[in-house]
Write an enzyme that holds these catalytic residues in place. Structure first.
Site, PDB file in Angstrom:
ATOM      1  N   TRP A 136       0.799  -1.224   0.000  1.00  0.00           N
ATOM      2  CA  TRP A 136       0.000   0.000   0.000  1.00  0.00           C
ATOM      3  C   TRP A 136       0.825   1.264   0.000  1.00  0.00           C
ATOM      4  O   TRP A 136       0.306   2.350  -0.196  1.00  0.00           O
ATOM      5  CB  TRP A 136      -0.902   0.012   1.243  1.00  0.00           C
ATOM      6  CG  TRP A 136      -0.134  -0.330   2.490  1.00  0.00           C
ATOM      7  CD1 TRP A 136      -0.056  -1.562   3.090  1.00  0.00           C
ATOM      8  CD2 TRP A 136       0.735   0.530   3.244  1.00  0.00           C
ATOM      9  NE1 TRP A 136       0.801  -1.518   4.163  1.00  0.00           N
ATOM     10  CE2 TRP A 136       1.297  -0.242   4.277  1.00  0.00           C
ATOM     11  CE3 TRP A 136       1.090   1.872   3.157  1.00  0.00           C
ATOM     12  CZ2 TRP A 136       2.195   0.276   5.207  1.00  0.00           C
ATOM     13  CZ3 TRP A 136       1.988   2.391   4.080  1.00  0.00           C
ATOM     14  CH2 TRP A 136       2.533   1.596   5.087  1.00  0.00           C
ATOM     15  N   ASN A 137       2.143   1.176   0.265  1.00  0.00           N
ATOM     16  CA  ASN A 137       2.840   2.433   0.585  1.00  0.00           C
ATOM     17  C   ASN A 137       3.043   3.360  -0.614  1.00  0.00           C
ATOM     18  O   ASN A 137       2.996   4.570  -0.470  1.00  0.00           O
ATOM     19  CB  ASN A 137       4.134   2.168   1.361  1.00  0.00           C
ATOM     20  CG  ASN A 137       5.145   1.390   0.575  1.00  0.00           C
ATOM     21  OD1 ASN A 137       4.807   0.703  -0.386  1.00  0.00           O
ATOM     22  ND2 ASN A 137       6.389   1.478   0.971  1.00  0.00           N
ATOM     23  N   LYS A 160      -2.866  -8.454  -7.252  1.00  0.00           N
ATOM     24  CA  LYS A 160      -3.453  -8.620  -5.918  1.00  0.00           C
ATOM     25  C   LYS A 160      -2.820  -7.494  -5.074  1.00  0.00           C
ATOM     26  O   LYS A 160      -1.672  -7.583  -4.651  1.00  0.00           O
ATOM     27  CB  LYS A 160      -3.109 -10.005  -5.334  1.00  0.00           C
ATOM     28  CG  LYS A 160      -3.713 -10.241  -3.949  1.00  0.00           C
ATOM     29  CD  LYS A 160      -2.745  -9.840  -2.866  1.00  0.00           C
ATOM     30  CE  LYS A 160      -3.291  -9.888  -1.476  1.00  0.00           C
ATOM     31  NZ  LYS A 160      -4.053  -8.690  -1.087  1.00  0.00           N
ATOM     32  N   SER A 163      -4.843  -4.995   0.911  1.00  0.00           N
ATOM     33  CA  SER A 163      -6.282  -4.936   1.211  1.00  0.00           C
ATOM     34  C   SER A 163      -6.762  -3.556   1.634  1.00  0.00           C
ATOM     35  O   SER A 163      -7.961  -3.289   1.617  1.00  0.00           O
ATOM     36  CB  SER A 163      -6.615  -5.952   2.309  1.00  0.00           C
ATOM     37  OG  SER A 163      -6.454  -7.246   1.782  1.00  0.00           O
ATOM     38  N   GLY A 212       6.758  -6.097  -0.599  1.00  0.00           N
ATOM     39  CA  GLY A 212       6.100  -6.093   0.703  1.00  0.00           C
ATOM     40  C   GLY A 212       7.071  -6.516   1.783  1.00  0.00           C
ATOM     41  O   GLY A 212       8.288  -6.373   1.646  1.00  0.00           O
ATOM     42  N   SER A 213       6.512  -7.055   2.850  1.00  0.00           N
ATOM     43  CA  SER A 213       7.334  -7.399   4.010  1.00  0.00           C
ATOM     44  C   SER A 213       8.080  -8.713   3.783  1.00  0.00           C
ATOM     45  O   SER A 213       7.752  -9.498   2.886  1.00  0.00           O
ATOM     46  CB  SER A 213       6.428  -7.536   5.235  1.00  0.00           C
ATOM     47  OG  SER A 213       5.486  -8.564   4.984  1.00  0.00           O
ATOM     48  N   GLU A 234      10.785  -7.744  -3.730  1.00  0.00           N
ATOM     49  CA  GLU A 234      11.247  -6.421  -3.261  1.00  0.00           C
ATOM     50  C   GLU A 234      10.741  -6.281  -1.839  1.00  0.00           C
ATOM     51  O   GLU A 234       9.563  -5.992  -1.630  1.00  0.00           O
ATOM     52  CB  GLU A 234      10.646  -5.318  -4.140  1.00  0.00           C
ATOM     53  CG  GLU A 234      11.091  -5.346  -5.583  1.00  0.00           C
ATOM     54  CD  GLU A 234      12.507  -4.826  -5.781  1.00  0.00           C
ATOM     55  OE1 GLU A 234      13.163  -4.485  -4.779  1.00  0.00           O
ATOM     56  OE2 GLU A 234      12.948  -4.787  -6.934  1.00  0.00           O
ATOM     57  N   LEU A 235      11.615  -6.507  -0.861  1.00  0.00           N
ATOM     58  CA  LEU A 235      11.137  -6.588   0.522  1.00  0.00           C
ATOM     59  C   LEU A 235      11.568  -5.372   1.337  1.00  0.00           C
ATOM     60  O   LEU A 235      11.786  -4.316   0.790  1.00  0.00           O
ATOM     61  CB  LEU A 235      11.607  -7.905   1.129  1.00  0.00           C
ATOM     62  CG  LEU A 235      11.256  -9.147   0.279  1.00  0.00           C
ATOM     63  CD1 LEU A 235      11.746 -10.421   0.931  1.00  0.00           C
ATOM     64  CD2 LEU A 235       9.769  -9.225  -0.013  1.00  0.00           C
ATOM     65  N   CYS A 270      10.357   1.797   1.677  1.00  0.00           N
ATOM     66  CA  CYS A 270      11.390   0.760   1.832  1.00  0.00           C
ATOM     67  C   CYS A 270      12.777   1.366   1.716  1.00  0.00           C
ATOM     68  O   CYS A 270      13.696   0.972   2.411  1.00  0.00           O
ATOM     69  CB  CYS A 270      11.181  -0.328   0.798  1.00  0.00           C
ATOM     70  SG  CYS A 270      11.084   0.316  -0.877  1.00  0.00           S
ATOM     71  N   GLU A 369      12.965  -3.169  10.824  1.00  0.00           N
ATOM     72  CA  GLU A 369      12.640  -1.993  10.016  1.00  0.00           C
ATOM     73  C   GLU A 369      11.638  -1.104  10.769  1.00  0.00           C
ATOM     74  O   GLU A 369      10.574  -1.583  11.164  1.00  0.00           O
ATOM     75  CB  GLU A 369      12.021  -2.473   8.699  1.00  0.00           C
ATOM     76  CG  GLU A 369      11.642  -1.359   7.762  1.00  0.00           C
ATOM     77  CD  GLU A 369      11.011  -1.880   6.471  1.00  0.00           C
ATOM     78  OE1 GLU A 369      10.437  -2.985   6.478  1.00  0.00           O
ATOM     79  OE2 GLU A 369      11.092  -1.161   5.458  1.00  0.00           O
TER      80      GLU A 369
HETATM   81  P1  NAP Z   1       2.795  -6.760   3.542  1.00  0.00           P
HETATM   82  O1  NAP Z   1       1.957  -6.827   4.730  1.00  0.00           O
HETATM   83  O2  NAP Z   1       3.836  -7.778   3.335  1.00  0.00           O
HETATM   84  O3  NAP Z   1       1.800  -6.719   2.291  1.00  0.00           O
HETATM   85  C1  NAP Z   1       2.269  -6.665   0.966  1.00  0.00           C
HETATM   86  C2  NAP Z   1       1.345  -7.473   0.090  1.00  0.00           C
HETATM   87  O4  NAP Z   1       1.514  -8.856   0.389  1.00  0.00           O
HETATM   88  C3  NAP Z   1      -0.133  -7.179   0.320  1.00  0.00           C
HETATM   89  O5  NAP Z   1      -0.794  -7.289  -0.913  1.00  0.00           O
HETATM   90  C4  NAP Z   1      -0.550  -8.279   1.277  1.00  0.00           C
HETATM   91  O6  NAP Z   1      -1.929  -8.573   1.215  1.00  0.00           O
HETATM   92  C5  NAP Z   1       0.273  -9.436   0.753  1.00  0.00           C
HETATM   93  N1  NAP Z   1       0.566 -10.475   1.742  1.00  0.00           N
HETATM   94  C6  NAP Z   1       0.772 -10.324   3.072  1.00  0.00           C
HETATM   95  N2  NAP Z   1       1.051 -11.510   3.633  1.00  0.00           N
HETATM   96  C7  NAP Z   1       1.020 -12.433   2.645  1.00  0.00           C
HETATM   97  C8  NAP Z   1       1.206 -13.844   2.601  1.00  0.00           C
HETATM   98  N3  NAP Z   1       1.526 -14.539   3.688  1.00  0.00           N
HETATM   99  N4  NAP Z   1       1.086 -14.474   1.413  1.00  0.00           N
HETATM  100  C9  NAP Z   1       0.786 -13.773   0.306  1.00  0.00           C
HETATM  101  N5  NAP Z   1       0.587 -12.439   0.278  1.00  0.00           N
HETATM  102  C10 NAP Z   1       0.706 -11.769   1.435  1.00  0.00           C
HETATM  103  O7  NAP Z   1       3.581  -5.376   3.432  1.00  0.00           O
HETATM  104  P2  NAP Z   1       2.991  -3.940   3.573  1.00  0.00           P
HETATM  105  O8  NAP Z   1       2.766  -3.686   5.022  1.00  0.00           O
HETATM  106  O9  NAP Z   1       1.868  -3.719   2.639  1.00  0.00           O
HETATM  107  O10 NAP Z   1       4.218  -3.065   3.033  1.00  0.00           O
HETATM  108  C11 NAP Z   1       5.279  -2.698   3.841  1.00  0.00           C
HETATM  109  C12 NAP Z   1       6.518  -3.507   3.557  1.00  0.00           C
HETATM  110  O11 NAP Z   1       6.810  -3.482   2.169  1.00  0.00           O
HETATM  111  C13 NAP Z   1       7.730  -2.913   4.231  1.00  0.00           C
HETATM  112  O12 NAP Z   1       8.521  -3.932   4.770  1.00  0.00           O
HETATM  113  C14 NAP Z   1       8.457  -2.225   3.094  1.00  0.00           C
HETATM  114  O13 NAP Z   1       9.825  -2.016   3.303  1.00  0.00           O
HETATM  115  C15 NAP Z   1       8.174  -3.145   1.970  1.00  0.00           C
HETATM  116  N6  NAP Z   1       8.370  -2.485   0.679  1.00  0.00           N
HETATM  117  C16 NAP Z   1       9.434  -2.860  -0.093  1.00  0.00           C
HETATM  118  C17 NAP Z   1       9.676  -2.224  -1.296  1.00  0.00           C
HETATM  119  C18 NAP Z   1      10.847  -2.593  -2.162  1.00  0.00           C
HETATM  120  O14 NAP Z   1      10.847  -2.199  -3.314  1.00  0.00           O
HETATM  121  N7  NAP Z   1      11.818  -3.330  -1.672  1.00  0.00           N
HETATM  122  C19 NAP Z   1       8.822  -1.217  -1.713  1.00  0.00           C
HETATM  123  C20 NAP Z   1       7.749  -0.866  -0.902  1.00  0.00           C
HETATM  124  C21 NAP Z   1       7.525  -1.529   0.297  1.00  0.00           C
HETATM  125  P3  NAP Z   1      -2.949  -8.032   2.337  1.00  0.00           P
HETATM  126  O15 NAP Z   1      -2.889  -6.548   2.300  1.00  0.00           O
HETATM  127  O16 NAP Z   1      -4.258  -8.567   1.879  1.00  0.00           O
HETATM  128  O17 NAP Z   1      -2.497  -8.585   3.642  1.00  0.00           O
END
Ligand code: NAP
Length: 466
Positions: A136-137, A160, A163, A212-213, A234-235, A270, A369
């Site tokens: 979402w960020n 996807k 949410s 994501g995370s 990309e975490l 991130c 983080e």
């Molecule tokens: P997140 O909770 O990991 O969610 C990211 C996406 O993954 C969402 O669509 C989420 O769906 C889905 N997801 C979560 N758990 C999952 C699972 N077990 N299996 C499959 N899909 C799953 O992360 P966030 O809170 O949205 O974003 C923050 C994180 O993203 C931070 O750690 C940040 O550093 C990282 N990030 C990294 C980059 C990069 O380029 N390296 C860029 C931006 C952000 P739901 O929303 O439905 O749970």
């Protein structure tokens, strides 16, 4: 997590959505696969025209979609407008460059002959349907930096999204549709994370990208690995921001850039600089100026043009951040500014910009983080210690260093464990520069020629002699 728009500035639920059921998911996956079979045969010029049309629509609708993003995840309206503009720019960049980036490659004729061929070349062909699991960020940018190259390469995409940004997710599906992409080329799936495993195991889905995370990356990579499918991850990141004595002459700029690098996107980026590692010769000066500048930021309504820092996107996100700060303070860290919620803003999920000094390796924030406007400060005696502290992290996304000394620069380029080393400035993404990390920040690259080739079948074409 429910699929809903909840305004982080007020805590108010504005809209809720039902997730797609199995029959609706099936319909969209089937459509994505059949679209791929036709779309892969289109030429670069027609794909570029479609992507250009999407960029034009996005430019025209910038203010509208910016407001949606701000309402869904709390970034300032100014930042949301800039994000939309950046997306249009990246679409045009890939529309104009993809044909060149994916042109056939011709090995050295002597090597071709040595392989026993009369002729041979390498062709980049699309892989198929790619599933994008997105955060979402940067709700537009994260998706566009996947979609623009993937579509130009001839793939089709299923999104996807997180949410908590359903309206932005639906807008994206609609945008590519209205731009004229054939039915099924790019579709939004409003589903929770529980639906991801079945999608990954579907044989019609060829590959996946996740931003994501670490936890989400780990589960997607595990399933994709089991299915032997290509992934890009990309975490998270906890990027270092190192200040060496040669930056003393431009400390004002180093400080103002440090503030921007930490609080951009309300501190939820991130590639935000999170750990500030400062040489002892300039430490006191930097720490004083940095904490004063962080403490002076205006926290408030993200729709207000004068706001510097809006709310944290979710209530849980703020609770996680508070826990990290409390853990550090309880073990002796000192908050030079902030360290709590702003009293004047009781509704919404605000947190004061915070600078923590005296951080030690035992504190959780040293290795985890901090996803919000919280900076940690470290005092180091020399370059070797700066590198050691910078690398003492599970993450390795990017890094920032302030030094004008060329020998020092060479050492940092050699030794920092990160996907980027940015000198005398701050990390930012650009379509022409590869983006991605090492260690637990993930693998693979987005943007540039590296990004567009991630979801290509690098095909050897070989002709035997007569
Ligand atoms: P997140 O909770 O990991 O969610 C990211 C996406 O993954 C969402 O669509 C989420 O769906 C889905 N997801 C979560 N758990 C999952 C699972 N077990 N299996 C499959 N899909 C799953 O992360 P966030 O809170 O949205 O974003 C923050 C994180 O993203 C931070 O750690 C940040 O550093 C990282 N990030 C990294 C980059 C990069 O380029 N390296 C860029 C931006 C952000 P739901 O929303 O439905 O749970």
């Amino acid at each position: 997590m429910p699929i809903a728009t909840v305004n982080p500035a007020t805590g108010e639920t504005l809209r809720t959505f039902d997730p797609l059921g199995p029959a609706e998911i099936e319909e969209r996956v089937a459509r994505a696969e059949s679209a791929f079979r036709a779309y892969r045969g289109t030429d670069f010029a027609s794909r570029a025209a479609l992507l250009g049309a999407a960029a034009d629509l996005l430019d025209k609708e910038r203010d509208e979609i910016a407001r949606v993003m701000t309402t869904e995840m709390g970034k300032t309206l100014t930042a949301a407008r800039a994000e939309a503009a950046k997306c249009a720019k990246a679409m045009r960049w890939y529309a104009g460059r993809a044909e060149g980036l994916l042109a056939d490659e011709h090995p050295d004729p002597a090597d071709v002959k040595d392989s026993g061929a009369e002729a041979a070349y390498v062709r980049y062909r699309p892989l198929g349907v790619v599933l994008a699991v997105m955060p979402w960020n940067f709700p537009l940018w994260q998706v566009v930096r996947f979609a623009a190259p993937a579509l130009m390469a001839g793939n089709t995409g299923l999104l996807k999204h997180a949410s908590n940004v359903p309206q932005t997710a639906l807008y994206l599906g609609d945008l590519f549709h209205r731009a004229g992409f054939p039915e099924g080329c790019f579709q939004t799936l409003l589903v929770g994370s529980g639906a991801v495993e079945d999608l990954l195991r579907d044989p019609r889905i060829a590959a996946a990208t996740l931003t994501g995370s670490e936890g989400a990356g780990r589960s997607v990579a595990a399933v994709a690995g089991d299915e032997v499918k290509k992934t890009v991850l990309e975490l998270g990141g906890s990027d270092p921001y190192i200040v060496m004595p040669s930056a003393a002459a431009e400390l004002d700029r180093a400080v103002s850039t440090a503030v921007t690098a930490r609080v951009q996107n309300n501190g939820q980026s991130c590639i935000a600089a999170k750990r500030f590692i400062v040489h002892e010769d300039v430490y006191e000066d930097f720490a004083g100026r940095f904490s004063r500048a962080m403490g002076a930021l205006r926290v408030g309504d993200p729709l207000d043009e004068s706001t510097d820092v809006g709310p944290i996107a979710t209530e849980q996100g703020r609770a996680d951040l508070e826990e990290l700060v409390q853990d550090a303070v309880s073990q002796g860290a000192e908050a030079l500014c902030g360290g709590r919620r702003p009293e004047a803003l009781p509704a919404g999920w605000f947190y004061q910009p915070t600078v923590l000094a005296g951080v030690t390796p035992e504190m959780r924030i040293h290795r985890e983080e901090a996803f919000g406007p919280v900076a940690t400060l470290y005092r180091v005696p020399d370059l070797d210690s700066a590198v050691a502290v910078a690398n003492d992290s599970p993450f390795g996304l990017s890094s920032n260093v302030w030094t004008r000394d060329e020998q020092e620069q060479a050492r940092f380029v050699r030794d920092l464990e990160a996907g980027g080393v940015f000198f005398n400035g701050m990390t930012a993404s650009h379509p022409a520069l590869p983006f991605g990390g090492v260690k637990r920040s993930g693998y693979g690259r987005e943007l540039s020629e590296h990004g567009i080739r991630e979801f290509c079948n690098v095909t050897t074409v070989w002709f035997g002699g007569s």
